[in-house]
Enzyme design. Sequence first.
Site, short mmCIF file in Angstrom:
data_model
loop_
_atom_site.label_atom_id
_atom_site.label_comp_id
_atom_site.label_asym_id
_atom_site.label_seq_id
_atom_site.Cartn_x
_atom_site.Cartn_y
_atom_site.Cartn_z
CE1 TYR A 62 -33.15 -16.44 43.15
CE2 TYR A 62 -33.83 -18.31 44.46
CZ TYR A 62 -33.84 -16.96 44.23
OH TYR A 62 -34.51 -16.12 45.08
CG ASP A 102 -35.45 -22.06 37.95
OD1 ASP A 102 -36.23 -21.33 37.30
OD2 ASP A 102 -35.12 -21.84 39.13
CE LYS A 126 -38.08 -13.95 41.39
NZ LYS A 126 -37.12 -15.03 41.38
C1 LIG Z 1 -36.67 -16.03 42.31
C2 LIG Z 1 -36.19 -17.32 41.79
C3 LIG Z 1 -36.46 -18.53 42.45
C4 LIG Z 1 -37.19 -18.57 43.79
O1 LIG Z 1 -38.50 -18.13 43.68
P1 LIG Z 1 -39.33 -17.41 44.87
O2 LIG Z 1 -40.62 -17.13 44.20
O3 LIG Z 1 -38.56 -16.21 45.28
O4 LIG Z 1 -39.45 -18.39 45.98
C5 LIG Z 1 -36.00 -19.70 41.87
N1 LIG Z 1 -35.31 -19.70 40.71
C6 LIG Z 1 -35.03 -18.55 40.06
C7 LIG Z 1 -34.25 -18.61 38.79
C8 LIG Z 1 -35.46 -17.33 40.56
O5 LIG Z 1 -35.14 -16.20 39.92
#
Ligand SMILES: *Cc1c(COP(=O)(O)O)cnc(C)c1O
Length: 419
Positions: free
Chosen positions: A101, A173, A198
Site C-alpha cells: 500500500y 496487512d 475498508k
Molecule cells: C487504506 C489502506 C491502509 C491505510 O489505512 P487508512 O485507514 O487510510 O489510514 C493500509 N493498508 C491498506 C492495504 C489499505 O488499503
Amino acid sequence: MSNKNKATIAVRHGIEADKHHGAVVPPLYLSTTYSFADFDTKRQYDYGRSGNPNRDILAETLAELEGGAKGIITATGMSAVHLVTQLLNSDDTLVIPHDCYGGSYRLFTSLEKRGLLKLKVLDLTQANNHQQIAAIKPKLIWLETPSNPILRLTDIKAITCIAKQCGALVAADNTFLSPALQNPIELGVDIVVHSTTKYINGHSDVVGGAVIAATHELGDELAWWANNIGITGAPFDSYLTLRGLRTLNVRLKQHQENAFTLAQYLECSPYVSQVYYPGLKSHPQHELAKQQQRGFGGMVSFDIKGDINDAAAFLTSLKDFTLAESLGGVESLICHPATMTHAGMEATARLNAGVGDTLIRISVGIEDVNDLLADLDQAFAQLNAAKSPTLTEQQGDVAEVKTQQDSSFKFTPALTALW
Ligand SMILES: *Cc1c(COP(=O)(O)O)cnc(C)c1O
C-alpha cells in the site's frame, strides 16, 4: 477463544455486555475519565486514551475473528501500520513487498531515511526471491496479499516458514480480504494489520485501524506502545465500526459474488485486454488463492484496450460506479490508479508495478449485479460508438453492440463451494 463460527462471533460478541440496564447493543462510552472505586483502587478503566469499553469490544471481536490473542484499535489504518514499526530498533531490518500500500511504503521509506530502521524491498510474490530473506536476517517481514491494485498473491505459509528459520516476526496487512476471507495468524503470521476504514467498517464513514497479535506477550507490548504514543481509536469510531463489523460476512459474500460476476464479464469483453482477479482460472496464482483464502474478495482490476483517453472516456460515462479512491464500502467505487491512488509514484516504478495508463480498479459493491453489468455495458458501448461512428450511423443506436456483448457473457455462480 470462542468455539463459535466467525459469522456468529461477528454478530454477537459484546451483545448484552451492559449489566446495568441490559442494553442489547453495547452503549457508547464517551467519558474521557473514570472515577476510582476508592483510594488507590482503580476500576477497569481510568482514562480514555488508555482504555475504553467500545474500543475493547471491537478489539476483542477482531482478535477472535483473526484467531489472535489480543487486538488494538487505532485511529487510522496508517497508525496501525506505524504501531507495528515500534517493535523495531534502528539496526533492525524490515523486509517489505515492492507493491505494498502506497501509504505504508511512504511511511517505511521515511522512517528509513531518518535512520529509525533498515529497509529491504523485495517482490515477495515471486517464490525465487524468498531465499534472499534468510540472508538479510530481518527482524520483521511485512506482507500484503492480495496486493493493490493488480491483486498479486504472496504465499503466506512459505514466508512464515522462512521467518521461523531466521527468527523474524511476520506482519500481514489483511485489509483487502478482511478476517471473513483470510486469517494470516492461522497460517503462522505473528501480527495482522487492518485499515478498518475498508471492509471491516464497510460503509465508507469511519477511518480506523486495528492490530491483532498472535500472542498475549506481543499484544501487550503493542498495546503499551499504542497508549504511549497516543494513537488509540475514538469511542464513537469503535461503536460505528463494530456496527459495520456485525454484517461483515453477509457483505463479503455479496461483494465477492458480484466481483466474480464482473470479473467473468470483463474477461469475455472485447474492450478489455486483461483482468486481474484471483477467482479467475486465468489468474497465475488461482491455486494459491484457493489454498490460503476462503474467498476471492471484492476487488477486480482490468486493463481497458486503447490508451488513457479510452480509460477516461469509459470512467466518465459510468453512472452506477463512483469515481473515487478507497474500497470496501457497500457502494461500487471505480478508480484509475495511474492518476489517482498511484499518482505519487514515479512513472517507471509505477509501470514496473504493473500500473499502466489503461489499468482500472473496481471496489465492487453490493448493488444488484445486473445494474452494475448494464452500466459497464453502456459505457463500453459508448466507447465503441465514439470510435466507430459509421457503425452507430448504420445501426441507429448502440443496442446491437450491447446484445453482442451480452451473448458472449456466461455467468457461472461457483463461489458458494468456498464458503
Ligand atoms: C487504506 C489502506 C491502509 C491505510 O489505512 P487508512 O485507514 O487510510 O489510514 C493500509 N493498508 C491498506 C492495504 C489499505 O488499503
